[in-house]
Design an enzyme around this catalytic site. Sequence first.
Site, PDB file in Angstrom:
ATOM      1  CB  CYS A  91      -0.940  -0.004   1.202  1.00 45.33           C
ATOM      2  SG  CYS A  91      -0.117  -0.163   2.794  1.00 45.33           S
ATOM      3  CG  HIS A 169      -4.653   0.938   3.712  1.00 48.94           C
ATOM      4  ND1 HIS A 169      -3.920   0.151   2.861  1.00 48.94           N
ATOM      5  CD2 HIS A 169      -5.577   1.577   2.937  1.00 48.94           C
ATOM      6  CE1 HIS A 169      -4.372   0.288   1.629  1.00 48.94           C
ATOM      7  NE2 HIS A 169      -5.373   1.156   1.650  1.00 48.94           N
TER       8      HIS A 169
END
Length: 700
Positions: A91, A169
């Site tokens: 990510c 994230h």
Amino acid sequence: MNKGWLELESDPGLFTLLVEDFGVKGVQVEEIYDLQSKCQGPVYGFIFLFKWIEESRSRRKVSTLVDETSVIDDDIVNNMFFAHQLIPNSCATHALLSVLLNCNNVDLGPTLSRMKDFTKGFSPESKGYAIGNAPELAKARNSHARPEPRHLPEKQNGISAVRTMEAFHFVSYVPIKGRLFELDGLKVYPIDHGPWADDEEWTDKARRVIMERIGLATAGEPYHDIRFNLMAVVPDRRMKYESKLHILKMNRQTVLEALQQLIRVTQPELIQSQKSQESQSPEEAKPANSKTVAPESTHPDGADEPASQGHTTATQSPPTKSKPVAKASASSINGVPPANPNPIVQRLPAFLDNHNYAKSPMQEEEDLAAGVGRSRVPVRQHQQYSDDEDDYDDDEEEEVRNTNSAIRYKRKGQVKQEHAAGAADGQLSVLQPNTINVLAEKLKESQKDLSIPLSIKTTGGGAAVAIVTHSQPSPTPSNESTDTASEIGSAFNSPLRSPIRSANPTRPSSPVTSHISKVLFGEEDGLLRIDCLRYNRAVRDLGPIISSGLLHLTEDGVFCPLAAADGGKSSPPSIKPGEEAQVTIKLDEKEGSEASGSKEKELLALLKCVEAEIANYEACLKEEVEKRKKFKIDDQRRTHNYDEFICTFISMLAQEGMLASLVEQNISVRRRQGVSIGRLHKQRKPDRRKRSRPYKAKRQ
């Protein structure tokens, strides 16, 4: 390659080095600490780290949730770089690529340029596969990741389900075609947050969206979790400071040429005397210099500082011998013999040839009051720095050495005194910093209304000199650099005195200082207590003017902005109507010599401001270079494998017979504190259930 991507820390130094390894030039990553403060300067995009708590994360599938903010038009989605995250732990790379590949004015390098061209028009899923199958990206990012620890098999089953769902994230916020988009690789579509207002930047809207997301805007009780991080992808500050320094140094040379031209027009007798000085041999300069040291040390006006005059023989020499002595001092200080005894050096006339422009004006004042010589070596060392990959330090060092003793000037008041009295052996003295404060203050007051041209008529020929400057920095990618260099740099990194020390008035203790001020300005001692903070404010206000455009002195004596910097790193900003001011300096034969002095004061004040800005930008550039070195040191500490050292240490403990006792002692301490180790905690629950069933049956 699906299982070979390691986790990355949310560190701006790590992302900056990763961008360099990708081959991108002119980009760095900075951390944002305050969401309520306006972002200064251009920002390519934001990288936001937050806690990921959705249950679908463990399945590593793209979420199919769609709301009214999702963009489902394939033409819009495929024309931007938006990729699905198909590989775990990628990510951070997705967020960084989403910012870089959606910018048109960034030098991506060969690797990312090839990927951008290859994936143009692809679907988000195809772009995700392209990222996952790029070995260059995986190799670059894994080189900055911390090595994963080797977990024992029995420890894997002991992780609770709650801890399994805790993860972080990365997403990115990027402006695309006038609208703010949130690009999340775990969502099927990009999120459109709409356009921003006409009177704001896109970063303002992005900050509001992020504040609403983490709950800072409402200050609600459920939003006290501070486990988030925000980073901004911005232009490389080193290149920006180097470009500003290039413009400032060109402007400094232009102002020096204008001063020399002014002296040639207004006082040609000084030029002739300078030529006669240069024609004399260095052998004649030595006895003349030795004869004049004693009278200067016993001068009644300089009784308060004999030590200073004794140490500064080169700068306190008579007018006829000032040049050779300055050369000798320069060669002795640098420790390098001169290649040519009479080198051809571009110099200022004697009027301007006694001041050291490579030295801070505040430091000169302190040295003069403390009785320290002006040719001290440590004063020049503040601009010398080096970096392995940067090659601009050598030029700076040579320039500081050359300007330390070659560029000096003779004070104007002494010239007037010699002309009035007809004396042939006048006294030389360096222009005091308190007079420079007055010059800068007068220049600042004269430029309050930049729409009114300033005309100063002096004695001399009919040539006209027009200084064309900008009233404010242009809104181009270097919009905030001047504020940073002038405000922050002058307070922390500038060789000027700090505001606390500058709050004290300048010292009028020496009668020489009072005499110089009276000769130059014809005013009383009230000017001697000028607050140095006013000079710093003048430098800060003039900073955007003298560092936003490159000036050029034409043959007919006119300052003009260049359309493009010849050989420079960047072109000066464009000039908009109403954003420029002309300071016209005319040379008229009808006026007297007082106007000539005021014009020279204006140019000297402008030169001082240019020098102060150069010192500020050099300090900021040095700080950025040192910061980049620290990034590399932290990266080496992060990626180093300490397993070999740990194994060697444990084996040494085993050889000494200390390992078994230490392990047993550690286990006993943990048992007393109630800390579970290994499988002991896992075997308690099944045993407890087996014993509870027969106990309940007996009671029934």
